[in-house]
Design a protein around this motif. Structure first.
Motif, PDB file in Angstrom:
ATOM      1  N   ASP A   1      48.442  -6.000  12.289  1.00  0.00           N
ATOM      2  CA  ASP A   1      47.790  -6.890  13.259  1.00  0.00           C
ATOM      3  C   ASP A   1      46.829  -7.845  12.548  1.00  0.00           C
ATOM      4  N   HIS A   2      46.015  -7.290  11.669  1.00  0.00           N
ATOM      5  CA  HIS A   2      45.036  -8.085  10.903  1.00  0.00           C
ATOM      6  C   HIS A   2      45.733  -9.130  10.031  1.00  0.00           C
ATOM      7  N   LEU A   3      46.855  -8.739   9.432  1.00  0.00           N
ATOM      8  CA  LEU A   3      47.589  -9.654   8.556  1.00  0.00           C
ATOM      9  C   LEU A   3      48.158 -10.829   9.354  1.00  0.00           C
ATOM     10  N   VAL A   4      48.729 -10.540  10.510  1.00  0.00           N
ATOM     11  CA  VAL A   4      49.290 -11.594  11.356  1.00  0.00           C
ATOM     12  C   VAL A   4      48.199 -12.561  11.795  1.00  0.00           C
ATOM     13  N   GLU A   5      47.050 -12.022  12.198  1.00  0.00           N
ATOM     14  CA  GLU A   5      45.941 -12.882  12.622  1.00  0.00           C
ATOM     15  C   GLU A   5      45.478 -13.781  11.473  1.00  0.00           C
ATOM     16  N   THR A   6      45.441 -13.233  10.261  1.00  0.00           N
ATOM     17  CA  THR A   6      45.008 -14.013   9.103  1.00  0.00           C
ATOM     18  C   THR A   6      46.003 -15.120   8.777  1.00  0.00           C
ATOM     19  N   VAL A   7      47.286 -14.816   8.847  1.00  0.00           N
ATOM     20  CA  VAL A   7      48.312 -15.832   8.578  1.00  0.00           C
ATOM     21  C   VAL A   7      48.142 -17.010   9.524  1.00  0.00           C
ATOM     22  N   ARG A   8      47.900 -16.720  10.805  1.00  0.00           N
ATOM     23  CA  ARG A   8      47.707 -17.796  11.783  1.00  0.00           C
ATOM     24  C   ARG A   8      46.429 -18.575  11.513  1.00  0.00           C
ATOM     25  N   ALA A   9      45.322 -17.828  11.309  1.00  0.00           N
ATOM     26  CA  ALA A   9      44.017 -18.476  11.201  1.00  0.00           C
ATOM     27  C   ALA A   9      43.858 -19.250   9.907  1.00  0.00           C
ATOM     28  N   GLU A  10      44.482 -18.782   8.808  1.00  0.00           N
ATOM     29  CA  GLU A  10      44.269 -19.372   7.493  1.00  0.00           C
ATOM     30  C   GLU A  10      45.449 -20.222   7.013  1.00  0.00           C
TER      31      GLU A  10
END
Length: 402
Positions: free
Chosen positions: A29-38
């Protein structure tokens, strides 16, 4: 180009009989959020995607969900096989999946063939077992250093014809790395250590195998495992590296992973542990406890779990009293298989240790047994035998998929 360097997911792993799938799902979940945000262009997973050659259905489901969500979030995903993975199973339908942005490299034939992300060539190197990979790669030595050097010759040959910047993914034990208790020993399969100079002329090296996030050289790094898998990792800060490659060079930043439950290592008398206020942090942690009472307390685990309900490991080291002879398992816990065999020779020969020649014979026998066991494990996997970490206790998760 911006990428995330991660490795050693070990999906399906258990920690002292507690399934880690929920913690691993939180990391996804954290990885997916980071891919989107960054605005991440690629996610690199440098080996040991699964914890065992035949993962359980829930584990396969989590990986399928993870790569789908990461690609939907805008990143390409590059997976290479590690020493825990079945290279053949992980690489199923790799050519077809590559069309969708999922690049799986697990075969010797793929060595030297890059994944192109914008103007950067990413070279995923699967785990290279020296006894298997040395001859096909034309390595001059049947060692980890030998097969990686041969693999890098293929990488450099392709890069010479292609030009531009490059990233290498490798699953290996590189000199200068700090180990932890949760890594599988690969030393018997040849000299384990690989010098970082084998990767010279590479813009960034994304390493896997060691479970602590660490820097070997400025652009040669281990991401470590995203979830702790032994109490030796209690001091680790888990996460990944965010790597930016542009005209000015390479910039690397830490990316911390979520921690569903921290680890605590406690030591002392039972009464002291139950009363000390500075141990309050451990009341919600997975705990390893060593009791130092001169007389072993009755019902020690039951008493500990009243305050520390997530105590998973209980050990005894009595102070101020005669110390009993430790168990055989405790005496050999930190010894390699070759050392254990040679210690046995010393014992039965009244102190005469193994000669260098005898040690070589023992090492060869242990290696042959390991390869035979790996082959038998593969046969068991084909029959559908399940490992202890993937039976009951890992329930299905009911979560929304972003």
């Amino acid at each position: 180009m911006r990428l995330i360097h991660t490795s050693d997911w070990h999906l399906g792993r258990s920690f002292h009989q507690v399934g880690l799938l929920d913690a691993q799902a939180a990391f996804i979940d954290h990885l997916v959020e980071t891919v989107r945000a960054e605005s991440v262009d690629a996610v690199l997973v440098s080996g040991d995607v699964y914890d065992r050659a035949l993962p359980a259905p829930d584990t396969v489901e989590l990986l399928s969900e993870a790569v789908t969500r990461l690609i939907d979030a805008g990143a390409q995903v590059v997976l290479s096989s590690g020493n825990h993975d079945s290279a053949i199973r992980l690489g199923f339908a790799a050519s077809l999946l590559e069309r969708s942005g999922l690049h799986i490299r697990s075969s010797l034939a793929s060595v030297g063939r890059p994944v192109l992300v914008d103007d950067v060539a990413v070279y995923p190197l699967p785990y290279l077992e020296p006894s298997i990979a040395a001859e096909p790669l034309g390595a001059t030595e049947r060692t980890h250093a030998g097969v990686l050097a041969a693999a890098m010759e293929r990488v450099r040959a392709d890069r010479a014809s292609r030009g531009g910047r490059s990233v290498v993914m490798a699953h290996a034990f590189v000199n200068g790395g700090a180990t932890s208790d949760s890594e599988r020993d690969i030393t018997v399969g040849g000299v384990a250590m690989v010098h970082p100079r084998v990767f010279n002329d590479t813009d960034y090296v994304a390493l896997g195998h060691l479970h602590g996030r660490q820097q070997i050289e400025e652009t040669v790094r281990y991401s470590g495992s995203p979830v702790a898998m032994s109490f030796s990792e209690a001091s680790h800060t888990k996460g990944s590296w965010v790597v930016d490659l542009d005209a000015s060079g390479v910039r690397v930043e830490q990316l911390e992973a979520p921690v569903l439950r921290p680890l605590a290592v406690l030591r002392g008398d039972l009464a002291d542990l139950l009363e000390r206020p500075d141990h309050r942090y451990a009341e919600t942690a997975w705990c390893q406890v060593t009791l130092t009472d001169a007389v072993r307390p009755l019902g020690a685990m039951e008493q500990l779990r009243r305050r520390f309900p997530h105590t998973l490991s209980l050990q005894f080291d009595p102070q101020g009293a005669p110390v009993p002879v430790s168990s055989y398992a405790a005496r050999v816990a930190t010894r390699s298989e070759v050392d254990v065999c040679c210690d046995f020779l010393t014992h039965v020969r009244s102190g005469h240790g193994a000669s260098d020649a005898e040690r070589e014979v023992v090492a060869a026998a242990v290696e042959a047994a390991r390869l035979h066991r790996a082959a038998k494990d593969g046969e068991g996997a084909a029959r559908g035998d399940a490992g202890p970490g993937e039976r009951a206790g890992i329930g299905r998760r009911h979560r929304g998929v972003a």
